[in-house]
Design a protein around this motif. Structure first.
Motif, PDB file in Angstrom:
ATOM      1  N   ILE A 269      37.787  84.074  15.897  1.00  0.00           N
ATOM      2  CA  ILE A 269      37.633  84.959  17.062  1.00  0.00           C
ATOM      3  C   ILE A 269      38.410  84.402  18.247  1.00  0.00           C
ATOM      4  O   ILE A 269      39.012  85.161  19.012  1.00  0.00           O
ATOM      5  N   ILE A 270      38.412  83.072  18.365  1.00  0.00           N
ATOM      6  CA  ILE A 270      39.171  82.454  19.462  1.00  0.00           C
ATOM      7  C   ILE A 270      40.661  82.462  19.141  1.00  0.00           C
ATOM      8  O   ILE A 270      41.467  83.012  19.894  1.00  0.00           O
ATOM      9  N   MET A 271      40.995  81.835  18.009  1.00  0.00           N
ATOM     10  CA  MET A 271      42.412  81.615  17.685  1.00  0.00           C
ATOM     11  C   MET A 271      43.192  82.928  17.661  1.00  0.00           C
ATOM     12  O   MET A 271      44.349  82.975  18.039  1.00  0.00           O
ATOM     13  N   ARG A 273      42.170  85.760  19.145  1.00  0.00           N
ATOM     14  CA  ARG A 273      41.833  86.581  20.331  1.00  0.00           C
ATOM     15  C   ARG A 273      41.180  87.892  19.904  1.00  0.00           C
ATOM     16  O   ARG A 273      41.573  88.986  20.366  1.00  0.00           O
ATOM     17  N   LEU A 274      40.218  87.809  19.012  1.00  0.00           N
ATOM     18  CA  LEU A 274      39.646  89.038  18.467  1.00  0.00           C
ATOM     19  C   LEU A 274      38.658  89.683  19.437  1.00  0.00           C
ATOM     20  O   LEU A 274      37.984  89.001  20.202  1.00  0.00           O
ATOM     21  N   LEU A 275      38.621  90.986  19.348  1.00  0.00           N
ATOM     22  CA  LEU A 275      37.553  91.772  19.954  1.00  0.00           C
ATOM     23  C   LEU A 275      36.576  92.154  18.851  1.00  0.00           C
ATOM     24  O   LEU A 275      36.989  92.732  17.840  1.00  0.00           O
ATOM     25  N   VAL A 276      35.307  91.825  19.047  1.00  0.00           N
ATOM     26  CA  VAL A 276      34.260  92.207  18.092  1.00  0.00           C
ATOM     27  C   VAL A 276      33.244  93.012  18.887  1.00  0.00           C
ATOM     28  O   VAL A 276      32.677  92.504  19.856  1.00  0.00           O
ATOM     29  N   LYS A 277      33.039  94.266  18.510  1.00  0.00           N
ATOM     30  CA  LYS A 277      32.170  95.110  19.335  1.00  0.00           C
ATOM     31  C   LYS A 277      31.176  95.839  18.449  1.00  0.00           C
ATOM     32  O   LYS A 277      31.561  96.566  17.544  1.00  0.00           O
TER      33      LYS A 277
ATOM     34  N   VAL B 248      34.176  84.181  24.208  1.00  0.00           N
ATOM     35  CA  VAL B 248      34.308  83.079  23.250  1.00  0.00           C
ATOM     36  C   VAL B 248      35.521  82.236  23.617  1.00  0.00           C
ATOM     37  O   VAL B 248      36.668  82.571  23.319  1.00  0.00           O
ATOM     38  N   CYS B 249      35.222  81.155  24.297  1.00  0.00           N
ATOM     39  CA  CYS B 249      36.250  80.276  24.852  1.00  0.00           C
ATOM     40  C   CYS B 249      36.539  79.132  23.903  1.00  0.00           C
ATOM     41  O   CYS B 249      37.673  78.717  23.715  1.00  0.00           O
ATOM     42  N   GLY B 250      35.483  78.598  23.275  1.00  0.00           N
ATOM     43  CA  GLY B 250      35.658  77.463  22.371  1.00  0.00           C
ATOM     44  C   GLY B 250      34.450  77.329  21.478  1.00  0.00           C
ATOM     45  O   GLY B 250      33.419  77.963  21.703  1.00  0.00           O
ATOM     46  N   VAL B 276      31.872  90.837  21.850  1.00  0.00           N
ATOM     47  CA  VAL B 276      32.220  89.432  21.590  1.00  0.00           C
ATOM     48  C   VAL B 276      33.736  89.362  21.672  1.00  0.00           C
ATOM     49  O   VAL B 276      34.427  90.040  20.916  1.00  0.00           O
ATOM     50  N   LYS B 277      34.268  88.578  22.607  1.00  0.00           N
ATOM     51  CA  LYS B 277      35.724  88.595  22.791  1.00  0.00           C
ATOM     52  C   LYS B 277      36.250  87.167  22.850  1.00  0.00           C
ATOM     53  O   LYS B 277      35.823  86.378  23.696  1.00  0.00           O
ATOM     54  N   GLY B 278      37.140  86.871  21.932  1.00  0.00           N
ATOM     55  CA  GLY B 278      37.814  85.582  21.965  1.00  0.00           C
ATOM     56  C   GLY B 278      39.072  85.662  22.807  1.00  0.00           C
ATOM     57  O   GLY B 278      39.653  86.735  22.972  1.00  0.00           O
ATOM     58  N   PHE B 279      39.482  84.528  23.342  1.00  0.00           N
ATOM     59  CA  PHE B 279      40.728  84.538  24.120  1.00  0.00           C
ATOM     60  C   PHE B 279      41.332  83.148  24.138  1.00  0.00           C
ATOM     61  O   PHE B 279      40.657  82.152  23.909  1.00  0.00           O
TER      62      PHE B 279
END
Lengths: 340, 340
Positions: A269-271, A273-277, B248-250, B276-279
Motif C-alpha cells: 500500500i505504501i510502496m 501508493r495504493l488507494l484502498v476504499k 499509510v506512511c510507513g 486507506v491511502k499509501g503514499f
C-alpha cells in the motif's frame, strides 16, 4: 376482512458464527389481512422477487446495526407490487423495489425508502440485480472509487456474481483489459464467452495465486474490485501497479470464519501508493438516477447482459442464501416469490 | 589540485533481510579534489547534516528501484553547502537540501533535484526534518490524505518520531483530540509534555492493544496516521469510526521481518467505509512551497516544536540508522557531519 396465506422465512434464533439453512424456517401457518391498519401511512405490498445477498448472513448475528429479530421474517431487498397505499407517493398496482420482508405480503411502514419502478420494459427481477443494489454497487465501486481509464488493467474476484459480472462489463465498455476469477470452470467459461472478460481463471485450480496473477497481468493490476478478501487480496497486493486502486466491496471468503485470516503484503500500500476504499452502497443512492440513465440504454441496446440464478418459491430461499457462500449460484441469486 | 579527505559510509554488499551496523563501513582513506570535473553541470557540496530514515534500509536490498550500489556511499537526504557550482541555479556558499551522499563531500550531477535553502533563520538541521522530507510527509499525509476536521479523534503511531511528533502537533492545531503511542515511557512523557498530545501510551506495556485503544478512544478513531503496521494496525481497524481515514506512511514493525505478519480485521474497511491511502512523499513535493509558508511562521512563533536526536560524525551514522529500528532515537535522527 379478507385474510390470505402469508408464508414467511423466519430467523429461528441469533446465529453464532456462520448460519446454516436450518437457522431459518418457513412458517406456513401465517396469514395477513389484505388491508392496511387504519390511519397507516405505510403501504401493503405483494412480494414478487427477493434478493439473496451475502450481507444478510451478517445480520443474523446479535448486536449489529440492523440485526434481524428472531421469530420475525428476514428483511432484504426485493421487488413488490402495491396492494394498498396509505402514502401519497404510492398507489395500488405501483411496482416498487427496496427493503421488504421474506414473506408473501409485507406492510412497509417507511415507504419513503422504496424506489418506484418507472421502467417496466425490462425483467422485473433486474431490480434486485443490475437495476438495484448490486448494480449500484458495481457502478459506484468501479467508476466513482476506481476512476478507471482506458487501457488500464482490471482484476475482478467473484467475477460471475451479482456485482462482478457488471464490473467486468463496465470495464470492457471503458476500454480496460479485464481478467476475472471464479470458483468453477463453468463460471470461468461464462466470464469469457458471455461477459466478454479478456481472460478468466478458476482460483481453485491455482496452487499459487501470485503466480497466476503474474501470468494474467505481466504488467500488473491498476484496479482490483475486491469481493473475496483473504489469500486473494494477499496475492493481489503483490501485483498492483503504482497508483493502483482497490475498491473494497466485500470479503466473502472471510465471513464464514470465526476469525479472519491475516493478510500479508500490506506494505505494498505504501510502496505502490495504493488507494484502498471500502464502501457500503446504501450511502450512495443519490447517484441512482445517474446510474439508471447510463445503464438502461445499455440493457436495451444489448450492450450489457445480466445472468440471474432464480430459486423458485420462498421455501427455497434459505438454501439459495446459504448457497452464495458455497459458490452454488451462477450469476445473481434471486428468489421468485409470486407473479404479479 | 587541492585534494581533501573524504570519509564515506559505504554499503559493503547487498543485504538479505534486515541490515546490521556491520553491513556498512566507514571508508577513511578516500579523498576528493575540491574542484568539479571540467564542463560539469553539477555542483560540488560539503555535507553538513545527513538524515537517517527507515526507507534507507530497504534500499540496501538488491533489485529495488533506487537500490544502493555496494562499494559506494549510501545516498539519502541531507543539508549541504555549495563549494563549487557548474549549474546556473546555484553558486558557491549556497545552502541546499536534498539527495546527497553519506560522505564529507559529494558531487551532485543532477542539482535540479535539490532545494535551495532560503530561510536560514532556523537550525539548518531542520531541513532534514520539520522543513524537509519528514515535515512534508506529516503535512501531506495528515492534511491532504486525512482531510481532518476540528473535533475529530486522531491516533498516531511512532508518535515521537520524525513524522509522528509533527502529525500530533498539526492535529492539535486543527482542534483534534490526539493520542500517540511510542515504545518507551520517556517518549510517552515527551508526547504529553512537549508535543501537547492529549494522551499517550507505551505500546510495549499493553497486553491487549485493542483494549488500550478502547480505553483511549471510547468514541473510536477518525484518523489513524500509520507508521508501524502489523498488530497495531490490526487493533486500530477494530476501533475506527465510520468514514475513518488511514494515512499509510510507513510500517516500520514489518521492515525487519523475512515475511510480513498477516493483518486481520480488514473487513472493517468495508463495514466502516474506510479510506486507506499509501503514499511516498517524493511524489508530492509540488506542495512544498505551501508547506513552508504554513510551517515557518509556526516555528518562529513557537507554536510548533521539533525534537532531534543528533549523532555526532559520519562514524556514528551506521549505528544511528540501525537504531531507528530499535527505537533508540528520541525524535528525528540526524547525523552531524561538519560545520559550515
Amino acid at each position: 376482512m379478507e385474510e390470505v396465506r402469508n408464508h414467511q422465512v423466519i430467523l429461528k434464533d441469533y446465529v453464532n458464527g456462520f448460519p446454516k439453512e436450518s437457522d431459518m424456517l418457513l412458517k406456513t401457518f401465517a396469514t395477513i389481512p389484505l388491508k392496511l391498519p387504519q390511519d397507516s401511512n405505510g403501504i401493503l405490498v405483494k412480494n414478487l422477487y427477493l434478493s439473496c445477498d451475502p450481507y444478510l448472513c451478517l445480520l443474523m448475528s446479535k448486536g449489529l446495526v440492523g440485526s434481524f429479530t428472531p421469530g420475525s421474517p428476514i428483511t432484504g431487498f426485493g421487488v413488490a407490487k402495491v396492494v394498498e397505499s396509505g402514502h401519497s407517493n404510492f398507489k395500488k398496482d405501483d411496482l416498487v423495489w427496496g427493503l421488504t420482508g421474506w414473506e408473501e405480503y409485507t406492510i412497509i411502514t417507511t415507504p419513503e425508502t422504496l424506489f418506484k419502478i418507472q421502467d417496466t420494459d425490462v425483467p422485473l427481477s433486474y431490480y434486485t440485480g443490475i437495476l438495484g443494489m448490486p448494480g449500484m454497487t458495481a457502478y459506484y465501486g468501479f467508476y466513482e472509487i476506481c476512476a478507471p481509464k482506458k487501457g488500464e488493467y482490471v482484476f475482478v474476484s467473484a467475477a460471475s456474481g451479482a456485482v462482478g459480472q457488471l464490473v467486468g462489463q463496465f470495464a470492457k465498455l471503458t476500454g480496460c483489459y479485464v481478467v476475472g476469477t471464479a470458483g468453477t470452470n463453468e463460471k470461468v467459461e461464462l466470464l469469457k464467452t458471455k461477459f466478454g472478460f479478456d481472460e478468466a481463471f478458476n482460483y481453485k485450480e491455482e496452487q499459487d495465486l501470485d503466480a497466476a496473477l503474474k501470468r494474467y497481468f505481466p504488467e500488473g493490476i491498476d484496479i482490483y474490485f475486491e469481493n473475496v478478501g483473504g489469500k486473494m487480496l494477499e496475492a493481489v497486493l503483490l501485483n498492483m501497479r503504482v497508483n493502483g486502486r482497490i475498491s473494497v466491496c466485500g470479503m466473502i471468503s472471510q465471513y464464514n470464519l470465526n476469525q479472519e485470516q491475516g493478510v500479508r503484503n500490506l506494505s505494498s500500500i505504501i510502496m505502490k501508493r495504493l488507494l484502498v476504499k471500502g464502501f457500503i452502497i446504501f450511502d450512495n443512492f443519490d447517484l441512482y438516477p445517474n446510474y439508471l440513465e447510463m445503464v438502461i440504454p445499455l440493457i436495451k441496446e444489448e450492450k450489457i447482459c445480466y445472468i440471474e440464478d432464480v430459486a423458485n418459491g420462498l421455501e427455497n430461499a434459505p438454501a439459495a442464501l446459504i448457497g452464495l457462500f458455497l459458490g452454488k449460484n451462477v450469476g445473481k441469486q434471486v428468489v421468485f416469490v409470486a407473479r404479479e
